[in-house]
Scaffold this motif. Structure first.
Motif, PDB file in Angstrom:
ATOM      1  N   LEU A 502       0.860  -1.193   0.000  1.00  0.00           N
ATOM      2  CA  LEU A 502       0.000   0.000   0.000  1.00  0.00           C
ATOM      3  C   LEU A 502       0.888   1.231   0.000  1.00  0.00           C
ATOM      4  O   LEU A 502       1.740   1.401   0.887  1.00  0.00           O
ATOM      5  CB  LEU A 502      -0.921   0.020   1.223  1.00  0.00           C
ATOM      6  CG  LEU A 502      -1.789   1.277   1.389  1.00  0.00           C
ATOM      7  CD1 LEU A 502      -2.765   1.420   0.225  1.00  0.00           C
ATOM      8  CD2 LEU A 502      -2.549   1.249   2.711  1.00  0.00           C
ATOM      9  N   CYS A 504       0.764   5.214   0.365  1.00  0.00           N
ATOM     10  CA  CYS A 504      -0.118   6.273   0.847  1.00  0.00           C
ATOM     11  C   CYS A 504       0.719   7.518   1.087  1.00  0.00           C
ATOM     12  O   CYS A 504       1.799   7.450   1.700  1.00  0.00           O
ATOM     13  CB  CYS A 504      -0.807   5.848   2.148  1.00  0.00           C
ATOM     14  SG  CYS A 504      -1.928   7.097   2.818  1.00  0.00           S
ATOM     15  N   LYS A 511       2.883   8.257  -7.123  1.00  0.00           N
ATOM     16  CA  LYS A 511       2.271   6.975  -6.739  1.00  0.00           C
ATOM     17  C   LYS A 511       1.677   6.275  -7.966  1.00  0.00           C
ATOM     18  O   LYS A 511       1.889   5.072  -8.172  1.00  0.00           O
ATOM     19  CB  LYS A 511       1.177   7.216  -5.683  1.00  0.00           C
ATOM     20  CG  LYS A 511       1.681   7.795  -4.381  1.00  0.00           C
ATOM     21  CD  LYS A 511       0.614   7.820  -3.317  1.00  0.00           C
ATOM     22  CE  LYS A 511      -0.589   8.669  -3.696  1.00  0.00           C
ATOM     23  NZ  LYS A 511      -0.246  10.099  -3.845  1.00  0.00           N
ATOM     24  N   ASP A 572      -8.485   4.773  -1.780  1.00  0.00           N
ATOM     25  CA  ASP A 572      -9.326   5.405  -0.750  1.00  0.00           C
ATOM     26  C   ASP A 572     -10.668   5.845  -1.301  1.00  0.00           C
ATOM     27  O   ASP A 572     -11.598   6.099  -0.524  1.00  0.00           O
ATOM     28  CB  ASP A 572      -8.598   6.621  -0.162  1.00  0.00           C
ATOM     29  CG  ASP A 572      -8.223   7.634  -1.236  1.00  0.00           C
ATOM     30  OD1 ASP A 572      -7.514   7.232  -2.191  1.00  0.00           O
ATOM     31  OD2 ASP A 572      -8.633   8.799  -1.130  1.00  0.00           O
ATOM     32  N   ALA A 612      -3.190   5.156  -2.340  1.00  0.00           N
ATOM     33  CA  ALA A 612      -4.287   5.894  -1.706  1.00  0.00           C
ATOM     34  C   ALA A 612      -3.783   7.256  -1.254  1.00  0.00           C
ATOM     35  O   ALA A 612      -2.584   7.443  -0.974  1.00  0.00           O
ATOM     36  CB  ALA A 612      -4.845   5.110  -0.518  1.00  0.00           C
ATOM     37  N   ASN A 613      -4.696   8.214  -1.179  1.00  0.00           N
ATOM     38  CA  ASN A 613      -4.410   9.543  -0.659  1.00  0.00           C
ATOM     39  C   ASN A 613      -4.956   9.656   0.762  1.00  0.00           C
ATOM     40  O   ASN A 613      -6.006   9.085   1.073  1.00  0.00           O
ATOM     41  CB  ASN A 613      -5.049  10.623  -1.532  1.00  0.00           C
ATOM     42  CG  ASN A 613      -4.388  10.732  -2.887  1.00  0.00           C
ATOM     43  OD1 ASN A 613      -3.171  10.604  -3.002  1.00  0.00           O
ATOM     44  ND2 ASN A 613      -5.190  10.966  -3.922  1.00  0.00           N
ATOM     45  N   PRO A 614      -4.285  10.389   1.628  1.00  0.00           N
ATOM     46  CA  PRO A 614      -4.793  10.541   3.008  1.00  0.00           C
ATOM     47  C   PRO A 614      -6.003  11.456   3.057  1.00  0.00           C
ATOM     48  O   PRO A 614      -6.373  12.110   2.067  1.00  0.00           O
ATOM     49  CB  PRO A 614      -3.595  11.137   3.750  1.00  0.00           C
ATOM     50  CG  PRO A 614      -2.789  11.816   2.696  1.00  0.00           C
ATOM     51  CD  PRO A 614      -2.993  11.045   1.433  1.00  0.00           C
ATOM     52  N   TYR A 619      -0.679  14.224   3.987  1.00  0.00           N
ATOM     53  CA  TYR A 619      -0.413  13.393   5.168  1.00  0.00           C
ATOM     54  C   TYR A 619       0.067  14.285   6.302  1.00  0.00           C
ATOM     55  O   TYR A 619       0.996  15.091   6.150  1.00  0.00           O
ATOM     56  CB  TYR A 619       0.646  12.345   4.831  1.00  0.00           C
ATOM     57  CG  TYR A 619       0.808  11.285   5.891  1.00  0.00           C
ATOM     58  CD1 TYR A 619       0.022  10.149   5.886  1.00  0.00           C
ATOM     59  CD2 TYR A 619       1.745  11.431   6.902  1.00  0.00           C
ATOM     60  CE1 TYR A 619       0.148   9.175   6.851  1.00  0.00           C
ATOM     61  CE2 TYR A 619       1.891  10.471   7.884  1.00  0.00           C
ATOM     62  CZ  TYR A 619       1.089   9.340   7.854  1.00  0.00           C
ATOM     63  OH  TYR A 619       1.226   8.374   8.830  1.00  0.00           O
ATOM     64  N   VAL A 629      -5.611   7.916   7.260  1.00  0.00           N
ATOM     65  CA  VAL A 629      -6.186   7.132   6.167  1.00  0.00           C
ATOM     66  C   VAL A 629      -7.517   6.553   6.621  1.00  0.00           C
ATOM     67  O   VAL A 629      -7.621   5.992   7.714  1.00  0.00           O
ATOM     68  CB  VAL A 629      -5.231   5.998   5.737  1.00  0.00           C
ATOM     69  CG1 VAL A 629      -5.824   5.225   4.569  1.00  0.00           C
ATOM     70  CG2 VAL A 629      -3.880   6.562   5.372  1.00  0.00           C
ATOM     71  N   THR A 782       4.690   4.763  10.062  1.00  0.00           N
ATOM     72  CA  THR A 782       3.268   5.011  10.296  1.00  0.00           C
ATOM     73  C   THR A 782       2.993   5.651  11.654  1.00  0.00           C
ATOM     74  O   THR A 782       1.829   5.893  11.976  1.00  0.00           O
ATOM     75  CB  THR A 782       2.494   3.683  10.214  1.00  0.00           C
ATOM     76  OG1 THR A 782       3.004   2.769  11.186  1.00  0.00           O
ATOM     77  CG2 THR A 782       2.620   3.076   8.828  1.00  0.00           C
TER      78      THR A 782
END
Length: 881
Positions: A502, A504, A511, A572, A612-614, A619, A629, A782
């Motif tokens: 993943l 993100c 990406k 997302d 995916a985008n936050p 972020y 997320v 993370t």
């Protein structure tokens, strides 16, 4: 026996003239002159010198039947007037067999090749025909001369006939059977003493199969005429080939006749594959080869092959009738009672065959940009049924035929036809197809490349070379593309070996470019987006077939990506219901369907790489990953690696990024020449090694995934258990991404992927340490910013394993630069920033000493130090902004 007599002109009681051959030419000329004088000069020349011939339509044509005593008599010599008893059928067979043997010995002495086995088998089986009658029939039907040997040599001369009409004539039909039977009996590979296809027939009987696969190249080198007929009239020639293999098998193994009534020839390695969208009118009734992914498949149904009917009025049995693919066969009237029916199918004597329809779609990687994938229906008959299932990528060789569809004519208001491919051979295109394309030189280059000490770094640097930076993302993509080793102990429980990833992070961090690179590089990849994919579009859905009105199964993206990679962009943007549907596919790698009476399980053995985008677009490092997320915990735990891609403002890194982008555009311009390429050199990558060419990288991937199957032997289990316990404790305290048993499995898969990069069949401690380092980096990234700094110090021993000191020192130096810029900005504001930054060497030495790095001179002299804009002056480090 006496010579055959011939009739001459005369009355009803005329005698027969002996047809003996006179070897004396002068005597023969005298006889001809004498005969012309008796006949009054008929057949001669008139006064003008022109041939007059015999006038058969004059007024006195009845004189043609007058008696001529000089001619109406037998020659006394050579007449056998003894009474001969009539011969029985058995005696005729013996005499005919004797004549055949004499003829065969004569041909062998003359060096003429011929095959009398079919004729002898006909004689032995009771199918007796006269020699003269067979010759006359073959000459009348084929239109050949009296030389039977010329017919054998000139089989390829169609004499003006179309190939489709020529091969079905009785003469060429029988000759093709004899040629093909001889090919099956006698063909041998070089340095082989055993007949290849005779052994294949033996295995067919032993395994009770129905078909033999014949390589087209073997047929082409052995008999070009048969290969020519196969390409020119494939439908008719294949039927003759099937008849020949059936006869030959029953001759060699007579008892097999009670098991199978008909055998088939499958042709392989024949043609270059065409695209489905390139099929046109000129391909009709021709042999074509296409490839694609199976999307739908009907059930296997019994189809009428040879039908017999019973007349319900008199009980007479009609038939057999051969059923074709277009129209249903119906009898007109009963030949016994002359009634028009009714008739019923004789179930006991009617022969059936298996029938199945599948639909294949263009492979995802071969569809031109902006086009919709085309599909084509394939007809599978006999033992070809159930040789493939939805999601399989197959190669089909068959005859491209047209079928009448009344609904299609109603829709278009024109007389148009639908098309279908009647398959002759189906093969599944797995990794073995690509593996067979590797030459011995390629394998030697791959093995030589794997022996380099920094092969892993070269593979990392080769991932998306057009994207600058992102070291962790490139390493994660490399692990995902090589993958681990799946386990299925006893066929009861499957443990996946594919690595899910993943990405993100912030927008404009490449990406989607990473996903597009994987789509072009991976052997089999399916690309989709969150908004453009639904739950059934990702897994599978059920629909009703418009023709058969039965429910069929349509494969989704995960099923189509079986044994490959499924790429999902904008992850997302998917709804929670759609994301929930792929839980089973991501862990168990299967998709269970229970709809419309269809209960089945499809395979989805693929890696899932999502981007995916936050929340909010960017972020926030002050929040945990779960807060950034909008993804549920069950789906996050199914990703082996989580990569956080942040867009951090760094003056030096931003300058290098801008230089890299502009130089790449200038180098790859369509009009760029060699001078432009030399002047615009590409900056060294973050791994400071030479990347592998992309063509070689694809071959390396194919070889590694096909040949290398690493397994765990002796590893430090204590280290893994202690690390897992510590990670569990930290995850509960910080409240970030939960750590479960799946993280241990992720370490094993990453270790196997690292071993596969080095083409090793076993996993050692080095692979385990690299896997631990990757999982820790994924977990620490993370966390919140404050907790991240603390955890990096706690797990520093794992994170710095086998890391280049220069890269580590560059990381520490960049930290000092960021702290200095933050201090200047907070104290003097943005306008008071200097054009250069000077960092004391002591600060870097003291910070490096904490991690056991003492020697910095090598770092000052490295290319990595200079390429990032640093220089060493008077015990201080200067960077110009």
């Amino acid at each position: 026996m006496a010579n055959s007599p011939s009739y001459t002109n005369g009355d009803a009681d005329d005698t027969l003239q002996d047809d003996t051959i006179n070897d004396d030419p002068e005597q023969e000329d005298e006889n001809i002159v004498e005969e012309e004088e008796i006949l009054g000069g008929t057949g001669g020349q008139d006064e003008s010198g022109e041939e007059s011939g015999e006038d058969l339509f004059n007024d006195d044509y009845e004189l043609d039947y007058q008696a001529i005593p000089e001619l109406d008599r037998y020659a006394a010599e050579g007449v056998d007037d003894e009474d001969v008893e009539d011969m029985t059928i058995d005696q005729r067979r013996e005499v005919d067999a004797l004549m055949k043997r004499r003829e065969r010995e004569k041909r062998r002495r003359l060096g003429i090749e011929d095959d009398f086995e079919d004729d002898e088998s006909d004689i032995e089986s009771g199918h007796f025909q006269g020699r003269k009658r067979r010759q006359d029939e073959s000459q009348d039907e084929v239109g050949m001369d009296d030389d039977a040997n010329a017919y054998i040599k000139n089989l390829g001369d169609t004499q003006g006939h179309k190939i489709q009409d020529w091969v079905v004539m009785p003469g060429p039909h029988n000759e093709i059977i004899r040629h093909f039977k001889r090919f099956l009996r006698t063909f041998r590979l070089p340095n082989s003493k055993q007949s290849l296809y005779r052994e294949a027939i033996r295995r067919l009987v032993q395994e009770q199969r129905q078909s033999v696969i014949v390589d087209f190249e073997h047929l082409m080198t052995n008999d070009e005429v048969l290969a020519f007929f196969l390409l020119g009239a494939p439908e008719q020639t294949l039927k003759i080939f099937n008849e020949a293999i059936t006869q030959l098998c029953f001759e060699l193994y007579p008892n097999h006749r009670g098991i199978d009534k008909e055998l088939f020839i499958r042709i392989s390695n024949c043609l270059q594959n065409d695209n489905i969208r390139d099929l046109r009118v000129e391909h009709l009734n021709k042999l074509i080869g296409i490839n694609g992914v199976v999307t739908t498949s009907t059930g296997v149904l019994p189809q009428l092959s040879i039908i017999k009917f019973n007349c319900l009025k008199c009980g007479f049995s009609l038939g057999p009738f051969t059923q074709n693919q277009e129209n249903e066969i119906k009898p007109g009237s009963c030949p016994e009672c002359q009634s028009n029916g009714p008739f019923e199918v004789n179930m006991e004597e009617t022969l059936y065959r298996n029938y199945q329809r599948i639909s294949i779609q263009e492979s995802p990687g071969t569809v031109p940009p902006g086009r919709i994938p085309r599909s084509k229906e394939i007809l599978l008959l006999g033992d070809l049924c159930d040789t493939c299932r939805p999601g399989d990528e197959i190669e089909v060789l068959g005859v491209y035929r047209n079928t009448y569809n009344i609904s299609l004519n109603i829709q278009n208001n024109l007389p148009v036809f639908a098309t279908i491919i009647e398959a002759n051979h189906v093969s599944t295109r797995e990794d073995k197809i690509s593996f067979e394309t590797l030459t011995d030189e390629d394998i030697q280059d791959i093995i030589k490349l794997s022996n380099e000490p920094r092969i892993a770094q070269r593979i990392y640097a080769s991932m998306a070379p057009s994207i600058y930076g992102h070291e962790m993302v490139k390493k994660a993509i490399a692990f995902a593309m090589f993958g681990g080793e799946g386990k299925n102990p006893g066929g009861k429980h499957q443990v996946r070996g594919d690595i899910n990833l993943l990405l993100c992070g912030d927008p404009s961090t490449a990406k989607s470019q990473f996903l597009k690179y994987i789509e072009k590089t991976a052997h089999r990849a399916v690309f989709t987006t969150g908004r453009g994919a639904s739950a059934v579009g990702l897994t599978a859905y059920v629909q009703r077939n418009p023709i058969t009105r039965e429910w069929t199964l349509e494969a989704g993206a995960l099923v189509l990506a079986d044994r490959g990679v499924c790429l999902i962009d904008e992850f997302d943007k998917m709804s929670d219901q759609d994301r929930t549907s792929i839980h089973e596919a991501m862990e168990q790698q299967s998709i269970s369907i229970s709809k419309a009476g269809i209960v089945t399980t499809l395979q989805a053995r693929c890696s899932v790489i999502a981007a995916a985008n936050p929340i909010g677009g960017r972020y926030d490092p002050a929040l945990t990953f779960m807060d950034n997320v909008d993804l549920s915990e069950p789906i996050l735990t199914r990703f082996d690696i989580l990569c956080i891609v942040r867009d951090v403002a760094d003056p030096i890194n931003d300058e290098l990024m801008a230089r890299f982008v502009t130089e790449s555009h200038m180098r790859h311009h369509p009009l760029a020449d060699e001078n432009d390429i030399k002047q615009n050199h590409v900056l060294p990558n973050v791994f400071n090694v030479e990347p592998i060419p992309q063509d070689m990288l694809k071959k390396y991937l194919i070889y590694a995934k096909r040949r290398i199957h690493p397994r765990m032997t002796s590893v430090d289990q204590e280290k893994v258990s202690q690390l897992y316990a510590k990670l569990r404790r930290e995850s509960l305290v910080t409240g970030s991404v939960p750590v479960t048993v799946r993280q241990i499995e992720s370490m094993v898969r990453i270790a196997e992927a690292h071993a596969r990069m080095h083409l090793r069949d076993f996993v050692n401690d080095d692979d385990i340490n690299v896997a631990i380092q990757m999982v820790l980096e994924s977990f620490i990234e993370t966390q919140k910013y404050g907790i991240m700094r603390t955890m990096k110090k706690v797990f520093q021993g794992y994170l710095t394993y086998k890391k280049d000191n220069n890269e580590f020192l560059l990381f520490l130096l960049k930290q000092l630069v960021q702290e200095f810029i933050a201090f200047q900005r907070n104290r003097f504001g943005l306008d008071r920033l200097n054009a250069s930054i000077k960092i004391a060497e002591e600060d870097l030495i003291s910070r490096a000493r904490q991690y056991g790095v003492l020697d910095l001179q090598q770092f000052y002299q490295s290319t990595l130090f200079r390429s990032h804009g640093f220089k060493y002056e008077d015990k201080s480090i200067v960077q110009i902004l």
